[in-house]
Design a protein around this motif. Structure first.
Motif, PDB file in Angstrom:
ATOM      1  N   LYS A  24      40.429  35.892  39.540  1.00 15.79           N
ATOM      2  CA  LYS A  24      39.735  34.798  40.220  1.00 15.79           C
ATOM      3  C   LYS A  24      38.241  34.778  39.899  1.00 15.79           C
ATOM      4  O   LYS A  24      37.506  33.969  40.461  1.00 15.79           O
ATOM      5  CB  LYS A  24      39.934  34.923  41.732  1.00 15.79           C
ATOM      6  N   ASP A  25      37.815  35.666  39.010  1.00 16.46           N
ATOM      7  CA  ASP A  25      36.400  35.736  38.625  1.00 16.46           C
ATOM      8  C   ASP A  25      36.150  34.737  37.498  1.00 16.46           C
ATOM      9  O   ASP A  25      36.483  34.984  36.344  1.00 16.46           O
ATOM     10  CB  ASP A  25      36.058  37.155  38.180  1.00 16.46           C
ATOM     11  N   TRP A  44      33.340  44.488  30.433  1.00 24.82           N
ATOM     12  CA  TRP A  44      32.457  43.391  30.840  1.00 24.82           C
ATOM     13  C   TRP A  44      31.535  43.844  31.969  1.00 24.82           C
ATOM     14  O   TRP A  44      30.327  43.570  31.938  1.00 24.82           O
ATOM     15  CB  TRP A  44      33.299  42.190  31.288  1.00 24.82           C
ATOM     16  N   ASP A  45      32.090  44.518  32.958  1.00 24.73           N
ATOM     17  CA  ASP A  45      31.276  44.991  34.080  1.00 24.73           C
ATOM     18  C   ASP A  45      30.163  45.917  33.602  1.00 24.73           C
ATOM     19  O   ASP A  45      29.022  45.847  34.070  1.00 24.73           O
ATOM     20  CB  ASP A  45      32.145  45.723  35.098  1.00 24.73           C
ATOM     21  N   ILE A  91      34.498  35.659  34.035  1.00 26.97           N
ATOM     22  CA  ILE A  91      35.332  36.257  33.000  1.00 26.97           C
ATOM     23  C   ILE A  91      36.424  35.301  32.546  1.00 26.97           C
ATOM     24  O   ILE A  91      36.651  35.092  31.351  1.00 26.97           O
ATOM     25  CB  ILE A  91      35.956  37.571  33.508  1.00 26.97           C
ATOM     26  N   VAL A 149      37.799  43.579  31.600  1.00 22.78           N
ATOM     27  CA  VAL A 149      37.042  43.646  32.849  1.00 22.78           C
ATOM     28  C   VAL A 149      36.129  44.864  32.908  1.00 22.78           C
ATOM     29  O   VAL A 149      34.930  44.751  33.209  1.00 22.78           O
ATOM     30  CB  VAL A 149      37.989  43.639  34.066  1.00 22.78           C
ATOM     31  N   HIS A 150      36.678  46.036  32.619  1.00 24.47           N
ATOM     32  CA  HIS A 150      35.885  47.255  32.763  1.00 24.47           C
ATOM     33  C   HIS A 150      34.709  47.282  31.782  1.00 24.47           C
ATOM     34  O   HIS A 150      33.610  47.737  32.127  1.00 24.47           O
ATOM     35  CB  HIS A 150      36.768  48.482  32.578  1.00 24.47           C
ATOM     36  N   ARG A 178      40.304  40.214  39.825  1.00 27.85           N
ATOM     37  CA  ARG A 178      39.330  39.615  38.900  1.00 27.85           C
ATOM     38  C   ARG A 178      39.901  38.421  38.144  1.00 27.85           C
ATOM     39  O   ARG A 178      39.149  37.737  37.423  1.00 27.85           O
ATOM     40  CB  ARG A 178      38.834  40.678  37.913  1.00 27.85           C
ATOM     41  N   VAL A 186      42.446  45.557  38.699  1.00 27.59           N
ATOM     42  CA  VAL A 186      41.673  44.402  38.229  1.00 27.59           C
ATOM     43  C   VAL A 186      42.328  43.066  38.583  1.00 27.59           C
ATOM     44  O   VAL A 186      41.813  42.010  38.198  1.00 27.59           O
ATOM     45  CB  VAL A 186      41.445  44.464  36.702  1.00 27.59           C
TER      46      VAL A 186
END
Length: 272
Positions: free
Chosen positions: A103-104, A67-68, A107, A64-65, A101, A98
Motif C-alpha cells: 500500500k506504499d 529501498w528503505d 514504492i 522494500v528493504h 508495503r 513487507v
C-alpha cells in the motif's frame, strides 16, 4: 489474492496509464534544493520461467528493504525493466514482513511504472541495484541496453554495481571497456544452484547456473549453507546471496559511496 490487494492493483494500474507507464523519482525533486543522488533499481519484466507457463516474480522484499535503506541515506530510487511498465509481484514473493508495503505508493507506483532502458539517463546514477526474484534469470542478463546503463554507472560515473540473490544473474555479462568481464578476479555471491530445487520444473527452465557461470566469467564465487545474510564487497561491486542480504547489500553500497565521496579529489597536474 485478497480483495483489497486486487483493488490496490487496479488503482496502481490506473495511475500507470495516466502517467504514461513511467515513474522516475526525479518528478519529486524539490525546486531550489540540490537534487538527491540516485540509485537505479533494475527489475525483470518476465512473468513466467523461460518458455514455460510457470509464474515468475520480482522479490518484493528485496525491493522494500533496499529501498528503505537508500531512502534513509538520502538517495532517490528509480526503477527500470526490459519492457517498462508494471512488473510481476506474486503473493508467494511477498513475505509477511513487507506485505503492508503493498500500500506504499512511493514504492508501488515505481514498480507499476518502471522506465524502459531507453528512457534512462545513466549519467544521473551513483549505483545500480539488480533485484532478485526467480524472474531475474530472464530478460535482464542478455539485455544490451541495461548492460550499457550499468557499465556507464560503473566506468564513467565511478559508481557501484550491486545485486542480490538471483539478481546477480544480471551482472554475469557485463564486459568492461578493456574487454574483461566485470566479475573477473572479484569476490561475488548470489543464490547458488545448490540451494535450488533441482527436481522442480522451474529450475529446468533456468538459462544458466549462477555459481558455475560466475566462475566461468572469472569471478570468485562463494556462498554459505544458510539463509543468513551473506554479502561480498569487492571494490565497487557489491553482491548478496539471498533475501536476507537485501538490506546489508544496500548498506554496503551506501558505505562504499560514502567513502568515495570523502576521498579528496585527485590533484590536477600543473600546466606549463
Amino acid at each position: 489474492m485478497t480483495a483489497s490487494r486486487y483493488l490496490l492493483s487496479l488503482l496502481l494500474l490506473l495511475v500507470s496509464n495516466l502517467t504514461g507507464g513511467v515513474c522516475l523519482a526525479g518528478a519529486a525533486d524539490v525546486p531550489g534544493r540540490p537534487a538527491p543522488e540516485r540509485v537505479l533499481f533494475i527489475v525483470s519484466s518476465a512473468k513466467v520461467h523461460g518458455a514455460s507457463s510457470l509464474p515468475a516474480s520480482v522479490s518484493f522484499g528485496e525491493v522494500v528493504h533496499a529501498w528503505d535503506t537508500f531512502h534513509a541515506a538520502g538517495y532517490a530510487v528509480d526503477f527500470v525493466s526490459p519492457d517498462g511498465g508494471g512488473v510481476p509481484i506474486l503473493d508467494a514473493y511477498v513475505s509477511d514482513d513487507v506485505e503492508a508495503r503493498l500500500k506504499d505508493a512511493r514504492i508501488m507506483t515505481g514498480l507499476r511504472n518502471t522506465a524502459r532502458p531507453n528512457q534512462i539517463d545513466p549519467s544521473r546514477y551513483r549505483a545500480v541495484y539488480y533485484v532478485g526474484g526467480s524472474n531475474a534469470m530472464y530478460g535482464v542478463p542478455e539485455n544490451l541496453a541495461l548492460q550499457r546503463i550499468a557499465l556507464h554507472v560503473y566506468e564513467r560515473n565511478g559508481g557501484v554495481v550491486s545485486a542480490v540473490c538471483h539478481g546477480t544473474a544480471g551482472i554475469v555479462n557485463l564486459t568492461l571497456a578493456g574487454g574483461q568481464n566485470l566479475m573477473t578476479g572479484k569476490r561475488i555471491t548470489g543464490f547458488p544452484e545448490q540451494h535450488e530445487d533441482a527436481d522442480a520444473a522451474y529450475f529446468r527452465e533456468f538459462p544458466f547456473l549462477m555459481g558455475k557461470t560466475v566462475k566461468a566469467r572469472g569471478g570468485l564465487f562463494s556462498a554459505i549453507d544458510s539463509e543468513d545474510p551473506y554479502v561480498q564487497v569487492d571494490g565497487r561491486v557489491v553482491t548478496g546471496q539471498n533475501y536476507a542480504s537485501a538490506r546489508p547489500v544496500a548498506e554496503a553500497v551506501v558505505e562504499v559511496l560514502r567513502k568515495r565521496a570523502a576521498q579528496p579529489p585527485a590533484p590536477v597536474a600543473a600546466k606549463d
